[in-house]
Structure formats: structure tokens, C-alpha cells
Design a protein around this motif. Sequence first.
Motif, PDB file in Angstrom:
ATOM      1  N   TYR A 176       0.860  -1.188   0.000  1.00  0.00           N
ATOM      2  CA  TYR A 176       0.000   0.000   0.000  1.00  0.00           C
ATOM      3  C   TYR A 176       0.896   1.237   0.000  1.00  0.00           C
ATOM      4  O   TYR A 176       1.746   1.410   0.880  1.00  0.00           O
ATOM      5  N   VAL A 177       0.698   2.073  -1.033  1.00  0.00           N
ATOM      6  CA  VAL A 177       1.497   3.290  -1.157  1.00  0.00           C
ATOM      7  C   VAL A 177       0.648   4.466  -0.688  1.00  0.00           C
ATOM      8  O   VAL A 177      -0.420   4.723  -1.225  1.00  0.00           O
ATOM      9  N   LYS A 178       1.132   5.125   0.354  1.00  0.00           N
ATOM     10  CA  LYS A 178       0.387   6.265   0.913  1.00  0.00           C
ATOM     11  C   LYS A 178       0.902   7.567   0.311  1.00  0.00           C
ATOM     12  O   LYS A 178       2.114   7.765   0.194  1.00  0.00           O
ATOM     13  N   ASP A 179      -0.015   8.433  -0.071  1.00  0.00           N
ATOM     14  CA  ASP A 179       0.383   9.738  -0.595  1.00  0.00           C
ATOM     15  C   ASP A 179       1.035  10.556   0.525  1.00  0.00           C
ATOM     16  O   ASP A 179       0.381  10.947   1.489  1.00  0.00           O
ATOM     17  N   THR A 180       2.331  10.780   0.379  1.00  0.00           N
ATOM     18  CA  THR A 180       3.059  11.603   1.363  1.00  0.00           C
ATOM     19  C   THR A 180       3.629  12.842   0.663  1.00  0.00           C
ATOM     20  O   THR A 180       4.686  13.346   1.044  1.00  0.00           O
ATOM     21  N   GLU A 181       2.945  13.246  -0.393  1.00  0.00           N
ATOM     22  CA  GLU A 181       3.376  14.406  -1.197  1.00  0.00           C
ATOM     23  C   GLU A 181       4.773  14.197  -1.765  1.00  0.00           C
ATOM     24  O   GLU A 181       5.584  15.121  -1.856  1.00  0.00           O
ATOM     25  N   GLY A 182       5.066  12.957  -2.092  1.00  0.00           N
ATOM     26  CA  GLY A 182       6.338  12.657  -2.749  1.00  0.00           C
ATOM     27  C   GLY A 182       7.532  12.617  -1.810  1.00  0.00           C
ATOM     28  O   GLY A 182       8.676  12.564  -2.268  1.00  0.00           O
ATOM     29  N   LEU A 183       7.273  12.632  -0.502  1.00  0.00           N
ATOM     30  CA  LEU A 183       8.409  12.595   0.443  1.00  0.00           C
ATOM     31  C   LEU A 183       8.755  11.153   0.794  1.00  0.00           C
ATOM     32  O   LEU A 183       7.891  10.269   0.788  1.00  0.00           O
ATOM     33  N   SER A 184      10.011  10.930   1.156  1.00  0.00           N
ATOM     34  CA  SER A 184      10.454   9.581   1.532  1.00  0.00           C
ATOM     35  C   SER A 184       9.874   9.204   2.894  1.00  0.00           C
ATOM     36  O   SER A 184       9.277  10.041   3.588  1.00  0.00           O
ATOM     37  N   VAL A 185      10.063   7.941   3.277  1.00  0.00           N
ATOM     38  CA  VAL A 185       9.501   7.457   4.541  1.00  0.00           C
ATOM     39  C   VAL A 185       9.963   8.330   5.705  1.00  0.00           C
ATOM     40  O   VAL A 185       9.153   8.848   6.490  1.00  0.00           O
ATOM     41  N   MET A 186      11.279   8.497   5.837  1.00  0.00           N
ATOM     42  CA  MET A 186      11.809   9.240   6.991  1.00  0.00           C
ATOM     43  C   MET A 186      11.380  10.703   6.973  1.00  0.00           C
ATOM     44  O   MET A 186      10.961  11.264   7.983  1.00  0.00           O
ATOM     45  N   THR A 187      11.481  11.320   5.785  1.00  0.00           N
ATOM     46  CA  THR A 187      11.155  12.755   5.701  1.00  0.00           C
ATOM     47  C   THR A 187       9.672  12.979   5.962  1.00  0.00           C
ATOM     48  O   THR A 187       9.288  13.905   6.680  1.00  0.00           O
ATOM     49  N   SER A 188       8.831  12.126   5.370  1.00  0.00           N
ATOM     50  CA  SER A 188       7.391  12.337   5.561  1.00  0.00           C
ATOM     51  C   SER A 188       6.986  12.049   6.996  1.00  0.00           C
ATOM     52  O   SER A 188       6.125  12.721   7.562  1.00  0.00           O
ATOM     53  N   TRP A 189       7.655  11.061   7.600  1.00  0.00           N
ATOM     54  CA  TRP A 189       7.353  10.765   9.008  1.00  0.00           C
ATOM     55  C   TRP A 189       7.738  11.967   9.875  1.00  0.00           C
ATOM     56  O   TRP A 189       6.969  12.424  10.713  1.00  0.00           O
ATOM     57  N   ALA A 190       8.949  12.500   9.638  1.00  0.00           N
ATOM     58  CA  ALA A 190       9.426  13.655  10.417  1.00  0.00           C
ATOM     59  C   ALA A 190       8.513  14.864  10.200  1.00  0.00           C
ATOM     60  O   ALA A 190       8.343  15.687  11.087  1.00  0.00           O
ATOM     61  N   ALA A 191       7.915  14.953   8.999  1.00  0.00           N
ATOM     62  CA  ALA A 191       7.044  16.097   8.690  1.00  0.00           C
ATOM     63  C   ALA A 191       5.596  15.853   9.132  1.00  0.00           C
ATOM     64  O   ALA A 191       4.715  16.659   8.850  1.00  0.00           O
ATOM     65  N   GLY A 192       5.342  14.721   9.775  1.00  0.00           N
ATOM     66  CA  GLY A 192       3.990  14.429  10.258  1.00  0.00           C
ATOM     67  C   GLY A 192       3.034  13.990   9.162  1.00  0.00           C
ATOM     68  O   GLY A 192       1.821  14.042   9.323  1.00  0.00           O
ATOM     69  N   LYS A 193       3.576  13.547   8.016  1.00  0.00           N
ATOM     70  CA  LYS A 193       2.710  13.127   6.911  1.00  0.00           C
ATOM     71  C   LYS A 193       2.647  11.614   6.772  1.00  0.00           C
ATOM     72  O   LYS A 193       2.052  11.093   5.834  1.00  0.00           O
ATOM     73  N   PHE A 194       3.306  10.904   7.673  1.00  0.00           N
ATOM     74  CA  PHE A 194       3.328   9.440   7.553  1.00  0.00           C
ATOM     75  C   PHE A 194       3.253   8.854   8.973  1.00  0.00           C
ATOM     76  O   PHE A 194       4.046   8.015   9.385  1.00  0.00           O
ATOM     77  N   SER A 195       2.242   9.333   9.699  1.00  0.00           N
ATOM     78  CA  SER A 195       2.079   8.915  11.086  1.00  0.00           C
ATOM     79  C   SER A 195       0.862   7.994  11.199  1.00  0.00           C
ATOM     80  O   SER A 195       0.075   7.854  10.257  1.00  0.00           O
ATOM     81  N   ALA A 196       0.719   7.386  12.383  1.00  0.00           N
ATOM     82  CA  ALA A 196      -0.337   6.378  12.579  1.00  0.00           C
ATOM     83  C   ALA A 196      -1.724   6.915  12.228  1.00  0.00           C
ATOM     84  O   ALA A 196      -2.518   6.232  11.577  1.00  0.00           O
ATOM     85  N   ASP A 197      -2.024   8.156  12.664  1.00  0.00           N
ATOM     86  CA  ASP A 197      -3.373   8.692  12.426  1.00  0.00           C
ATOM     87  C   ASP A 197      -3.637   8.981  10.949  1.00  0.00           C
ATOM     88  O   ASP A 197      -4.783   9.169  10.547  1.00  0.00           O
ATOM     89  N   ILE A 198      -2.594   9.000  10.139  1.00  0.00           N
ATOM     90  CA  ILE A 198      -2.770   9.203   8.686  1.00  0.00           C
ATOM     91  C   ILE A 198      -2.761   7.850   7.960  1.00  0.00           C
ATOM     92  O   ILE A 198      -3.607   7.579   7.101  1.00  0.00           O
ATOM     93  N   ILE A 199      -1.823   6.984   8.343  1.00  0.00           N
ATOM     94  CA  ILE A 199      -1.698   5.688   7.652  1.00  0.00           C
ATOM     95  C   ILE A 199      -2.904   4.788   7.956  1.00  0.00           C
ATOM     96  O   ILE A 199      -3.503   4.192   7.040  1.00  0.00           O
ATOM     97  N   GLY A 200      -3.267   4.691   9.247  1.00  0.00           N
ATOM     98  CA  GLY A 200      -4.319   3.739   9.662  1.00  0.00           C
ATOM     99  C   GLY A 200      -5.631   3.949   8.906  1.00  0.00           C
ATOM    100  O   GLY A 200      -6.100   3.050   8.185  1.00  0.00           O
ATOM    101  N   PRO A 201      -6.244   5.161   9.009  1.00  0.00           N
ATOM    102  CA  PRO A 201      -7.517   5.365   8.302  1.00  0.00           C
ATOM    103  C   PRO A 201      -7.393   5.157   6.789  1.00  0.00           C
ATOM    104  O   PRO A 201      -8.308   4.638   6.147  1.00  0.00           O
ATOM    105  N   ALA A 202      -6.253   5.554   6.227  1.00  0.00           N
ATOM    106  CA  ALA A 202      -6.081   5.402   4.767  1.00  0.00           C
ATOM    107  C   ALA A 202      -6.113   3.926   4.382  1.00  0.00           C
ATOM    108  O   ALA A 202      -6.743   3.545   3.381  1.00  0.00           O
ATOM    109  N   ILE A 203      -5.454   3.093   5.154  1.00  0.00           N
ATOM    110  CA  ILE A 203      -5.436   1.659   4.812  1.00  0.00           C
ATOM    111  C   ILE A 203      -6.824   1.055   5.005  1.00  0.00           C
ATOM    112  O   ILE A 203      -7.298   0.281   4.158  1.00  0.00           O
ATOM    113  N   LEU A 204      -7.506   1.433   6.070  1.00  0.00           N
ATOM    114  CA  LEU A 204      -8.845   0.865   6.309  1.00  0.00           C
ATOM    115  C   LEU A 204      -9.817   1.250   5.193  1.00  0.00           C
ATOM    116  O   LEU A 204     -10.722   0.501   4.857  1.00  0.00           O
TER     117      LEU A 204
END
Length: 448
Positions: free
Chosen positions: A366-394
Motif C-alpha cells: 500500500y502506497v500512501k500519498d506523502t506528497e512525494g516525500l520519503s519514509v523518513m522525511t514524511s514521518w518527520a514532517a507528520g505526513k506518515f504517522s499512525a493517524d494518517i496511515i491507519g484510516p487510509a489503509i482501512l
Amino acid sequence: MALTGIEIFKLLPKTNCGECGVPTCLAFAMSLATGKTELTKCPHVSEEAKSKLSEAAAPPILPVTIGVGDKALKVGGDTVMFRHEKRFENPPGLAILISDKMADSEVDARLKKVKDLTYERVGLTLSANMVALKAETGDAAKFAALAGKVKASSDANIILMSDKTDVLAAGLKACADRKPLLYAATKDNADAVAALAKESGCAIAAKAAGIEELAALTGKLTAAGLKNIVIDSGARAVRKALEDQIIIRSAALNKKFRPLGYPTIVFPCEMTDNPMKEALIAAMFIAKYAGIIVLSDFHGESLFPLLVARLNIYTDPQRPLATKQGIYEINNPNENSPLMVTSNFSLTYFIVSGEIENSKVPSYLYVKDTEGLSVMTSWAAGKFSADIIGPAILKSGITDKIKHHKLIIPGYIAAESGGLEEEMPGWEILIGPRDAANLTPYLKAWKA
Ligand code: SF4
């Protein structure tokens, strides 16, 4: 002459509504004057003002379209000298040369190369969909037959090249509905070639012996009512040709010198006999401002790097390449296959999906839209956190495809596992490897 920011401002509604993306009409006028925005972004500008502003709104290098339909090539339209200032707009066309002296079998082989040398990279299809048909025999019927053959057997955009107007006209007659580029009007034949371009609605190339002659020639063509112009300074020595590219771009952008405000066409095929050197020259012109680059032949080993160089230089430096959000099925997964999640930075996606593919383990990614940022960068920017990933996958529909409730997350975001268990009740969150290179042993040990 282009209008100044103040002159443009006088024609705007002056309501400062901000709908154009900047807070005031004055700021918008200044951006328009420097080519950093487009007039269409103001929905309130009057028709009268629109027509007055059309020159100021046009980019300093006018866009030109060659061909028809989805595959038409648009070149020019640039507004900056350097990519990092904004971005380069329309990637140059790469054309293969085909002469009317060539045997049919050679023409067929070259058209096949245009069709076959197509590459998939970071989710994009890279190809060089252009042919330059050169009349060398002087035989109008032969040139028309070549143009007709190319039209019938290829969807490539066409450049018709002849210094004889009657030969050019014959070629044009055979493929006019494909809107080829007519190469070229010179000081000696400008009126006749301009008439062909006007009648057919095709773009025209202006070729001169030097920049001054070129500016005079484009002036003549525009006076004849033509706007779709591609320019050739005539230089065939590498250094001189590069200098001309820079002078043309600088005159158009920095001096707002309209007679040179057109995309260029260059001919590495006429600058060397060495195929590798030709590819290097072409690479230089991709970076330094060519609108169309004509090559003597296509070879996979040099065309692919040129296409990648073109892709890299013409991507927006402020927007990373991104893959579409969604579920990707790799190696024909089934209901027991593992499910992984990653960010949509294209490079991340291609490394992760490549490793999964190599593992031969049927999997869902599952590829989550993180505005083109990598895993680490998007996580650090708050774009790849549990509250974003969880609902998107469900919401993704993955639960219709798998019967287990296990999600593998990248090792770098292990800290999100607790949050994900809260966001996805009943799911087990597994910490995958940090490095995609370790995915194969991890997946081989997978049990649903
Ligand atoms: S949208 Fe038009 S009227 Fe509104 S601020 Fe921008 S330029 Fe002015």
C-alpha cells in the motif's frame, strides 16, 4: 514590447480579492510581468484587458506545438534561465533523422526504433516520439512518398526538412493533417515557406546564419502572421551552438527581446560523426535550452540516458516525483499474502517494489500519498504517522483482498506501531526491516 508591472496593474480589477493566489493585484501584476504566473489565474480580468495583456501574459519564449492529438509535442514556454528558479516547462523533442536517400528497409528499421525504444521508469513512459525527414535527393515525389509512408506507419511527430520549397510542399501535402514542423524558412525563401505554414497551420522553423539574421527573419515571419516558430541560429560548431543557445535564452528572458522568444532546434547529428560524442552534445542541449534535438540515429545505450537526463532536468525541483496512492499487487498475491505500507516518493516505491518483486513472494504494497516525500522525511514532517496511515489503509479496500489483519510497516517508523494498533483495532502491526534490501529474507519467513 512587454508591459511593465505597473502598466499591467492598471488593467487589473484592483479588488485585491486574492483568488489568483497572491494577496494583491499589484503582486499579481509584478508576477505576470516577470513571467512567474499566468493571466488565467485571475478570474476577474475583463475581456478588453485580456486582449491588451496578451503580450505581457505570453511567456518570453512562446510555446509551439508540433503534431496533433495526445502525442503532439509542445516545446518552449519557458520563463527561467535556471531550473532551480522555477522549473523548465516543456521537455525537448528528440528526433531521429530519416533521409529520402535511405532504402525502405532502413526507414522501416528506424521507425521501428522510434516505436520500440520506450522505457518505463518511476512509473513514467519515456520515449522519443519524433522523426526528422530530410530531403536529400531533391526529388519532390520521393520526399512525398517518404512523408506518406511515415504518416501511415508511425504516430511520431514529423519534421519536414528541405531547402527547396516545392519539395517541402510535396512532403507537406502527404502529411499535412499531422501538422509537421516545416524546416526551414531562410532569408531567401521566407515568403514561400511562410505561405505554406500559413495555409497548413503548421509550425515553421526559421534558419539563419547567425543571431542577427535570425531576429530579422522571425520579425518577417511574425509580420506575415505566424506565431508558431522554432529557431535555428545555423551554428554547427559545438561551442558556437551552445553560445547561441545561451544568448537566445538570455535575450528572450532577460531583455524581453521578442524576435528571439521562440524554442530552438539543434542538430548534434551535424556536429560530429562519433555517436557517443553526439549523445554528449545532445545531453548538453537538453540542459542548455534546446526545444528540439535532431539525432543521426537512435541507440538504446545512448537514448535511454538522454531520456532519463531529460526527465530529471524537466521535473519540477520543488515537487519530488511521486507515485499514485493505492494498493499495488506484486507477484500475484492472494488472500494470505503479506501487506506492507510505504510512502509515495517514487524512488522509495521503486526500490521497495523492486525488492518485493525480486523476493518472488506474492505481496500487497500500500502506497500512501506523502506528497512525494520519503519514509523518513514524511514521518518527520507528520505526513506518515499512525493517524494518517491507519484510516487510509482501512479505507483502501484492502480488507476485501486479504483475510488476515496484519500490516508490515517500515522499520524506520517502528514508533508508530502502537498508534497504528489504536487506529486499526484488531490489526497486528509488524515492524519490517529498515532497509528494503533486507525485505527478501523477511518476506520469505512470512506466515499469514
Ligand atoms: S484574482 Fe485578479 S482581482 Fe483578485 S487579487 Fe488577483 S489579480 Fe486582483
